[in-house]
Design a protein around this motif. Sequence first.
Motif, mmCIF file in Angstrom:
data_model
loop_
_atom_site.group_PDB
_atom_site.id
_atom_site.type_symbol
_atom_site.label_atom_id
_atom_site.label_comp_id
_atom_site.label_asym_id
_atom_site.label_seq_id
_atom_site.Cartn_x
_atom_site.Cartn_y
_atom_site.Cartn_z
ATOM 1 N N ARG A 1 0.830 -1.206 0.000
ATOM 2 C CA ARG A 1 0.000 0.000 0.000
ATOM 3 C C ARG A 1 0.868 1.262 0.000
ATOM 4 N N ALA A 2 1.946 1.267 0.768
ATOM 5 C CA ALA A 2 2.850 2.422 0.793
ATOM 6 C C ALA A 2 3.446 2.666 -0.591
ATOM 7 N N PHE A 3 3.823 1.603 -1.273
ATOM 8 C CA PHE A 3 4.348 1.692 -2.639
ATOM 9 C C PHE A 3 3.304 2.288 -3.578
ATOM 10 N N VAL A 4 2.084 1.792 -3.512
ATOM 11 C CA VAL A 4 1.011 2.267 -4.392
ATOM 12 C C VAL A 4 0.683 3.733 -4.108
ATOM 13 N N ARG A 5 0.612 4.095 -2.853
ATOM 14 C CA ARG A 5 0.298 5.489 -2.496
ATOM 15 C C ARG A 5 1.383 6.451 -2.973
ATOM 16 N N THR A 6 2.620 6.030 -2.872
ATOM 17 C CA THR A 6 3.734 6.883 -3.271
ATOM 18 C C THR A 6 3.841 7.018 -4.785
ATOM 19 N N THR A 7 3.642 5.915 -5.490
ATOM 20 C CA THR A 7 3.894 5.890 -6.940
ATOM 21 C C THR A 7 2.638 5.964 -7.800
ATOM 22 N N LYS A 8 1.468 5.770 -7.192
ATOM 23 C CA LYS A 8 0.193 5.696 -7.939
ATOM 24 C C LYS A 8 0.185 4.507 -8.916
ATOM 25 N N TYR A 9 0.913 3.469 -8.561
ATOM 26 C CA TYR A 9 1.043 2.280 -9.410
ATOM 27 C C TYR A 9 -0.280 1.522 -9.523
ATOM 28 N N LYS A 10 -0.576 1.015 -10.706
ATOM 29 C CA LYS A 10 -1.739 0.162 -10.951
ATOM 30 C C LYS A 10 -1.229 -1.247 -11.233
ATOM 31 N N THR A 11 -1.724 -2.216 -10.482
ATOM 32 C CA THR A 11 -1.295 -3.608 -10.673
ATOM 33 C C THR A 11 -1.906 -4.190 -11.935
ATOM 34 N N ASP A 12 -1.341 -5.304 -12.371
ATOM 35 C CA ASP A 12 -1.896 -5.994 -13.538
ATOM 36 C C ASP A 12 -3.344 -6.398 -13.295
ATOM 37 N N ALA A 13 -3.652 -6.868 -12.096
ATOM 38 C CA ALA A 13 -5.030 -7.275 -11.787
ATOM 39 C C ALA A 13 -5.985 -6.090 -11.918
ATOM 40 N N GLU A 14 -5.538 -4.894 -11.533
ATOM 41 C CA GLU A 14 -6.374 -3.700 -11.692
ATOM 42 C C GLU A 14 -6.566 -3.373 -13.164
ATOM 43 N N LYS A 15 -5.491 -3.471 -13.943
ATOM 44 C CA LYS A 15 -5.566 -3.176 -15.379
ATOM 45 C C LYS A 15 -6.463 -4.175 -16.106
ATOM 46 N N TYR A 16 -6.337 -5.461 -15.764
ATOM 47 C CA TYR A 16 -7.150 -6.496 -16.408
ATOM 48 C C TYR A 16 -8.585 -6.487 -15.889
ATOM 49 N N ALA A 17 -8.789 -5.894 -14.712
ATOM 50 C CA ALA A 17 -10.103 -5.806 -14.048
ATOM 51 C C ALA A 17 -10.617 -7.157 -13.562
ATOM 52 N N TRP A 18 -9.720 -8.096 -13.323
ATOM 53 C CA TRP A 18 -10.091 -9.391 -12.749
ATOM 54 C C TRP A 18 -8.829 -10.148 -12.346
ATOM 55 N N SER A 19 -9.004 -11.169 -11.524
ATOM 56 C CA SER A 19 -7.907 -12.048 -11.132
ATOM 57 C C SER A 19 -8.504 -13.363 -10.621
ATOM 58 N N PHE A 20 -7.671 -14.386 -10.529
ATOM 59 C CA PHE A 20 -8.136 -15.670 -10.006
ATOM 60 C C PHE A 20 -8.240 -15.630 -8.490
ATOM 61 N N VAL A 21 -9.287 -16.265 -7.986
ATOM 62 C CA VAL A 21 -9.525 -16.387 -6.546
ATOM 63 C C VAL A 21 -9.880 -17.853 -6.276
ATOM 64 N N LEU A 22 -9.389 -18.385 -5.179
ATOM 65 C CA LEU A 22 -9.743 -19.748 -4.777
ATOM 66 C C LEU A 22 -11.253 -19.816 -4.569
ATOM 67 N N ASP A 23 -11.890 -20.804 -5.162
ATOM 68 C CA ASP A 23 -13.349 -20.951 -5.149
ATOM 69 C C ASP A 23 -13.947 -20.793 -3.748
ATOM 70 N N SER A 24 -13.327 -21.382 -2.761
ATOM 71 C CA SER A 24 -13.876 -21.336 -1.397
ATOM 72 C C SER A 24 -13.747 -19.961 -0.737
ATOM 73 N N LEU A 25 -12.984 -19.043 -1.356
ATOM 74 C CA LEU A 25 -12.777 -17.714 -0.778
ATOM 75 C C LEU A 25 -13.532 -16.599 -1.496
ATOM 76 N N VAL A 26 -14.201 -16.924 -2.595
ATOM 77 C CA VAL A 26 -14.920 -15.898 -3.352
ATOM 78 C C VAL A 26 -15.942 -15.225 -2.443
ATOM 79 N N HIS A 27 -15.994 -13.890 -2.499
ATOM 80 C CA HIS A 27 -16.902 -13.130 -1.633
ATOM 81 C C HIS A 27 -18.345 -13.554 -1.866
ATOM 82 N N GLU A 28 -19.131 -13.583 -0.807
ATOM 83 C CA GLU A 28 -20.518 -14.077 -0.851
ATOM 84 C C GLU A 28 -21.421 -13.258 -1.772
#
Length: 135
Positions: free
Chosen positions: A44-71
Amino acid sequence: KKVGCVFRSEHSKNKKREWEGVMRSSYGVFPRIDIHPVTIEQFRAFVRTTKYKTDAEKYAWSFVLDSLVHEAIVKEDLDKLKEAPHWVAVPGAWWRQPEGPGSSVVGREKLPAPHISYTDAKEYCKWAKRRLRPR
């Protein structure tokens, strides 16, 4: 004294949106590995300082373990890999919403930063004046 970075990335993506692999670890080794992985708080400190966007943010999705997907997310509507059906592609999943929209990292700041690609890890290490092992 130089120290490497440790990241656990959750995906590796090529340009055709075909996934080459679900899990891959990237470890810095110049000359030793950090004792602990990069935390959400550190990332978070890195992102706040640099305004960096992760690949997951750019792609607008990422893999999540099935049992952890938000309800709040309908699992039946999510894409899965035939080779790894327990991983689902969740729209809106990224390091600040690790289980998808509606989830949060509040209270988990000391845990490893999730949804960090190799590219994200390289940028973090550059910012933190650390090294990451080349692919």
